[in-house]
Design an enzyme around this catalytic site. Structure first.
Site, PDB file in Angstrom:
ATOM      1  N   ASP A   1     -12.577  75.146  40.761  1.00  0.00           N
ATOM      2  CA  ASP A   1     -13.096  75.707  41.543  1.00  0.00           C
ATOM      3  C   ASP A   1     -14.874  74.343  42.315  1.00  0.00           C
ATOM      4  O   ASP A   1     -14.545  74.207  43.228  1.00  0.00           O
ATOM      5  CB  ASP A   1     -13.410  76.666  41.648  1.00  0.00           C
ATOM      6  CG  ASP A   1     -13.598  76.860  43.286  1.00  0.00           C
ATOM      7  OD1 ASP A   1     -12.905  77.784  44.227  1.00  0.00           O
ATOM      8  OD2 ASP A   1     -15.020  77.413  43.921  1.00  0.00           O
TER       9      ASP A   1
ATOM     10  N   ASN B   1     -27.890  74.348  22.332  1.00  0.00           N
ATOM     11  CA  ASN B   1     -25.890  73.076  21.862  1.00  0.00           C
ATOM     12  C   ASN B   1     -24.801  73.688  21.163  1.00  0.00           C
ATOM     13  O   ASN B   1     -25.457  74.460  20.302  1.00  0.00           O
ATOM     14  CB  ASN B   1     -26.310  71.750  21.427  1.00  0.00           C
ATOM     15  CG  ASN B   1     -27.276  71.659  20.409  1.00  0.00           C
ATOM     16  OD1 ASN B   1     -27.146  71.919  19.641  1.00  0.00           O
ATOM     17  ND2 ASN B   1     -28.313  71.477  20.077  1.00  0.00           N
TER      18      ASN B   1
END
Length: 426
Positions: free
Chosen positions: A301, A101
């Site tokens: 996208d 993380n």
């Protein structure tokens, strides 16, 4: 070609694998790994010799292969508990930067994925044991009872997941998973996670439909449990069953799922197909602590395609992208928000505007990039795209601007096609 046979011997907390052929001893491969039988033996204990079995011809073997005494003294005193006898599973994997993380610890989602993998393996193995391939079943995660994150895990450590079936009811099974982190340089081992999962078994084969209801099959009874273990398992089963039923009663009945932001939103309007994705920036997305442009464009996208599919109700692909201007860099640990909405439709294409904003830990949001993507319907389906239903003057203005870009792109494509034809003629 030699007919190689691999033999495995578990010795003093290690696994020693020996490679033979059917005529003579060829070589010895010693893959040493911690087993689940317990911690390493104390330094003052006698080093056991490997057990050799299945050798075709007798031969003299080296009495002492490894000197473990010096290594034992540097290992951690924390012991790894022995697994139950219910066909346990142990998975091991080194933690890499892709697993972390923004703070550098192993991401909780990575651990959860590994936990479920280990649980699924041991549950499926339990249900199919002894069937010899007849009427195989698969197991599906039905409930996560609890998962405790006790300690963090770091890059470079080895994650060791121990999973075992600990109780079975007629149609479900309880799987307990323990996660350990091992530092191979120092030999220390830490208990990082504990999880309790419930699985059900369903037959394999056939087409799975969203409307089909699961029909769990019976689960083989877990043998070897004491009377006390059986009673405790029955109590855990009844408890999770009560909690699950109570949760179902709190849900609203006959909820009709909708793909739209609100049931009252009219279909084929801009608001009906507007889509938003949120994603936190992880170290694997970055170079030198900044997001790689390709990662950002991939997320843009994805958001565009979701928006286009929700309007067209068919599969689409990205045909072209207008210039993308990256206004500000995105740093590790920030949250990115991608929002896409339709601006123009023709018979076979749809233009979608997408924006990216990033929010830091202090809550300040900044525009990162924006662009116009054009998507087209896949294949020659012969069904034109439903035109956008414009509701405001601003939407009509954006539609006309999109139409101009569409005509410009079409003209540019026609020019390029003629240019290519000229090259072919020449």
């Amino acid at each position: 070609m030699h007919n190689y046979i691999e033999r495995t011997s578990r010795i003093s907390g290690f696994t020693v694998r020996l490679l033979y052929n059917n005529k003579m001893f060829v070589s010895g491969l010693y893959a040493i790994s911690r087993t689940t039988a317990g911690a390493l033996r104390a330094p003052n204990q006698r080093v056991l010799k490997p057990l050799i079995f299945g050798i075709a011809q007798p031969f003299e073997y080296v009495s002492k292969i490894f000197q473990f005494r010096s290594m034992h003294s540097s290992l951690s005193v924390q012991r790894q508990p022995a697994l139950p006898k219910s066909a346990p599973v142990e998975l091991s994997r080194v933690m890499v930067p892709d697993d972390t993380n923004p703070h550098g610890n192993v991401h909780g989602g990575t651990i959860l994925k590994l936990v479920e993998q280990a649980g699924n393996i041991v549950a499926t193995r339990h249900c199919n044991k002894g069937k010899e391939g007849k009427n195989p079943v698969i197991t599906i995660l039905a409930r996560v009872d609890h998962i405790d994150f006790i300690q963090p895990m770091y890059v470079g450590e080895i994650s060791q997941l121990q999973a075992a079936v600990t109780y079975t009811s007629p149609h479900s099974m309880e799987v307990t998973v323990d996660v350990w982190a091992e530092n191979v340089r120092t030999g220390t081992r830490r208990h990082t996670n504990t999880a309790t999962l419930w699985y059900v078994a369903v037959p394999t084969g056939g087409e799975c439909k969203f409307s089909d209801k699961l029909n769990p099959v019976s689960v083989p009874h877990l043998k070897g449990l004491s009377v006390e273990e059986q009673q405790n398992g029955q109590e855990r089963y009844e408890k999770q069953k009560r909690e699950r039923l109570a949760l179902n009663e709190k849900r609203r009945p006959n909820i009709e799922l909708s793909y739209y932001p609100h049931p009252d939103v009219e279909r084929h309007t801009i608001l009906a197909s507007q889509s938003t994705l949120a994603s936190i920036v992880l170290p694997s997305d970055c170079i030198n602590n900044y997001v790689v442009g390709g990662t950002l464009m991939k997320m843009m996208d994805n958001t565009v395609v979701i928006c286009a599919i929700r309007h067209c109700r068919t599969y689409v692909v990205t045909a072209c992208i207008n210039a993308i201007n990256f206004l500000k860099p995105v740093r590790n640990g920030e949250v990115m928000f991608f929002t896409a909405w339709s601006t123009f439709t023709s018979n076979r294409s749809i233009e979608v505007e997408v924006t990216c904003e990033a929010e830091g830990p202090h809550g300040r949001s900044q525009r990162i990039a924006s662009a116009y993507f054009t998507c087209v319907v896949i294949g020659d389906q012969g069904v034109p795209i439903v035109p956008l239903k414009l509701q405001t003057e601003e939407e009509r203005q954006r539609f006309e601007e999109g139409k101009k870009r569409y005509i410009t792109r079409k003209g540019q494509k026609h020019t390029q096609d003629r240019h290519m034809e000229g090259h072919i003629v020449e």
